[in-house]
Design a protein around this motif. Structure first.
Motif, PDB file in Angstrom:
ATOM      1  N   PRO A 142       1.089  31.791  12.394  1.00  0.00           N
ATOM      2  CA  PRO A 142       0.149  31.508  12.065  1.00  0.00           C
ATOM      3  C   PRO A 142      -0.645  31.175  12.885  1.00  0.00           C
ATOM      4  O   PRO A 142      -1.646  30.493  12.685  1.00  0.00           O
ATOM      5  N   ALA A 143      -0.550  30.900  14.299  1.00  0.00           N
ATOM      6  CA  ALA A 143      -1.032  30.371  15.524  1.00  0.00           C
ATOM      7  C   ALA A 143      -2.366  31.756  15.584  1.00  0.00           C
ATOM      8  O   ALA A 143      -3.250  31.463  16.248  1.00  0.00           O
ATOM      9  N   ARG A 144      -1.973  32.886  14.856  1.00  0.00           N
ATOM     10  CA  ARG A 144      -2.812  33.834  15.280  1.00  0.00           C
ATOM     11  C   ARG A 144      -4.040  33.442  15.455  1.00  0.00           C
ATOM     12  O   ARG A 144      -4.705  32.720  13.651  1.00  0.00           O
ATOM     13  N   GLU A 145      -5.466  34.278  15.806  1.00  0.00           N
ATOM     14  CA  GLU A 145      -6.728  33.676  14.966  1.00  0.00           C
ATOM     15  C   GLU A 145      -7.467  35.053  14.414  1.00  0.00           C
ATOM     16  O   GLU A 145      -8.562  35.555  15.121  1.00  0.00           O
ATOM     17  N   TRP A 146      -6.681  34.618  13.234  1.00  0.00           N
ATOM     18  CA  TRP A 146      -7.078  35.420  12.254  1.00  0.00           C
ATOM     19  C   TRP A 146      -8.306  35.274  11.749  1.00  0.00           C
ATOM     20  O   TRP A 146      -9.266  34.748  11.870  1.00  0.00           O
ATOM     21  N   ARG A 147      -8.835  36.974  11.502  1.00  0.00           N
ATOM     22  CA  ARG A 147      -9.872  37.105  11.221  1.00  0.00           C
ATOM     23  C   ARG A 147     -10.188  37.456   9.287  1.00  0.00           C
ATOM     24  O   ARG A 147      -9.448  38.381   9.542  1.00  0.00           O
ATOM     25  N   ALA A 148     -11.072  37.106   9.021  1.00  0.00           N
ATOM     26  CA  ALA A 148     -11.070  37.661   7.742  1.00  0.00           C
ATOM     27  C   ALA A 148     -11.688  39.552   7.572  1.00  0.00           C
ATOM     28  O   ALA A 148     -10.581  40.181   6.873  1.00  0.00           O
ATOM     29  N   GLU A 149     -12.777  40.208   8.903  1.00  0.00           N
ATOM     30  CA  GLU A 149     -12.642  41.037   9.077  1.00  0.00           C
ATOM     31  C   GLU A 149     -11.168  42.321   8.896  1.00  0.00           C
ATOM     32  O   GLU A 149     -11.313  42.744   8.430  1.00  0.00           O
ATOM     33  N   GLU A 150     -10.466  41.029   9.714  1.00  0.00           N
ATOM     34  CA  GLU A 150      -9.491  42.170  10.210  1.00  0.00           C
ATOM     35  C   GLU A 150      -8.068  42.024   9.308  1.00  0.00           C
ATOM     36  O   GLU A 150      -7.596  43.241   8.592  1.00  0.00           O
ATOM     37  N   VAL A 151      -8.129  41.378   8.132  1.00  0.00           N
ATOM     38  CA  VAL A 151      -7.081  41.553   6.539  1.00  0.00           C
ATOM     39  C   VAL A 151      -8.027  41.970   6.206  1.00  0.00           C
ATOM     40  O   VAL A 151      -6.298  42.953   5.526  1.00  0.00           O
ATOM     41  N   ALA A 152      -8.751  41.913   6.022  1.00  0.00           N
ATOM     42  CA  ALA A 152      -9.265  42.965   4.726  1.00  0.00           C
ATOM     43  C   ALA A 152      -9.550  44.458   5.081  1.00  0.00           C
ATOM     44  O   ALA A 152      -9.002  45.306   4.338  1.00  0.00           O
ATOM     45  N   ALA A 153      -8.970  45.131   6.555  1.00  0.00           N
ATOM     46  CA  ALA A 153      -9.093  46.130   6.918  1.00  0.00           C
ATOM     47  C   ALA A 153      -7.645  46.403   6.973  1.00  0.00           C
ATOM     48  O   ALA A 153      -7.206  47.663   6.354  1.00  0.00           O
TER      49      ALA A 153
END
Length: 249
Positions: free
Chosen positions: A163-174
């Protein structure tokens, strides 16, 4: 995902608006009373009683201590990966139910609790979870399970690992073999957005830490991805209608 055990302790009444139940959750109230409702129906679970909530629900919750002590309850969250396929459940099955404290339910609940505390292998714990689900059914409740989890739920499961990670939509989409544009468009079709899912994951994790641990608020905020406790507190209050400090003594 493993079975999660959350122990709730409160000396003052707690009110939580739209508390999220992402997985099939089973409570045992051990002291005091719990109220659960959605604005149309409300149930009260006394000390010794149980409640079961289907996955994907948002319920208003009140935890009421007894006059001479603290409120205590234990919640077991059963991930869908631990649940065996079941017979179809009517679409009008209730989202939650208060359950009587049958001997079978008490024993099955304690069996899963023991397995979680002993860190049993998933293959063994799965049998205990099946026993608990069967005991809940015998007590009178079979929840309407989600058959096809949407993109929001797939993203939530991924983000919940860190949960604390700096997630990005681009990474999750990939990771999900999608383009970023497709991910955003499909989330919009589910009436949400990537940032909304991320914040829901972080605040849900924060709610569990606030209620089920003694970690300082600064540490809780950091573990949920917030740079400052004040920012976390503001978002927490806006989401749940209460301050983190109000859920603690």
């Amino acid at each position: 995902m493993a079975v999660a055990r959350l122990e709730i302790f409160a000396r003052r009444r707690q009110r939580i608006a739209a508390a999220p139940f992402a997985e099939f959750s089973i409570f045992q109230v051990r002291a005091g009373r719990k109220r659960m409702g959605d604005g149309q129906r409300r149930d009260e679970i006394p000390a010794g009683g149980f409640a079961a909530v289907a996955p994907g629900q948002l319920l208003n919750v009140e935890n009421l201590p007894p006059q001479d002590g603290a409120y205590r309850a234990v919640c077991l969250c059963l991930p869908h990966t631990m649940l065996a396929p079941a017979d179809p459940v009517p679409v009008d099955a209730p989202a939650w139910a208060a359950l009587p404290a049958t001997r079978a339910l008490e024993q099955a609940f304690a069996h899963v609790e023991q397995g979680v505390s002993e860190h049993l292998p998933e293959s063994l714990l799965r049998h205990r979870v099946a026993e608990l689900v069967a005991a809940v059914a015998l007590a009178g409740y079979r929840p309407p399970m989600e058959r096809n989890r949407g993109l929001r739920e797939r993203i939530r499961l991924l983000l919940n690992t860190q949960p604390a990670r700096e997630w990005r939509a681009e990474e999750v989409a990939a990771r999900l073999a999608l383009s970023t544009a497709t991910l955003r468009r499909r989330l919009a079709g589910e009436a949400t957005s990537f940032s909304a899912v991320l914040e829901e994951v972080r605040l849900t994790h924060g709610l569990a830490l606030v209620q089920g641990s003694h970690k300082p608020l600064k540490q809780v905020a950091a573990e949920c991805g917030y740079a400052s406790p004040s920012r976390f507190t503001a978002r927490f209050r806006q989401r749940f209608g209460t301050l983190p400090s109000e859920l603690r003594d």
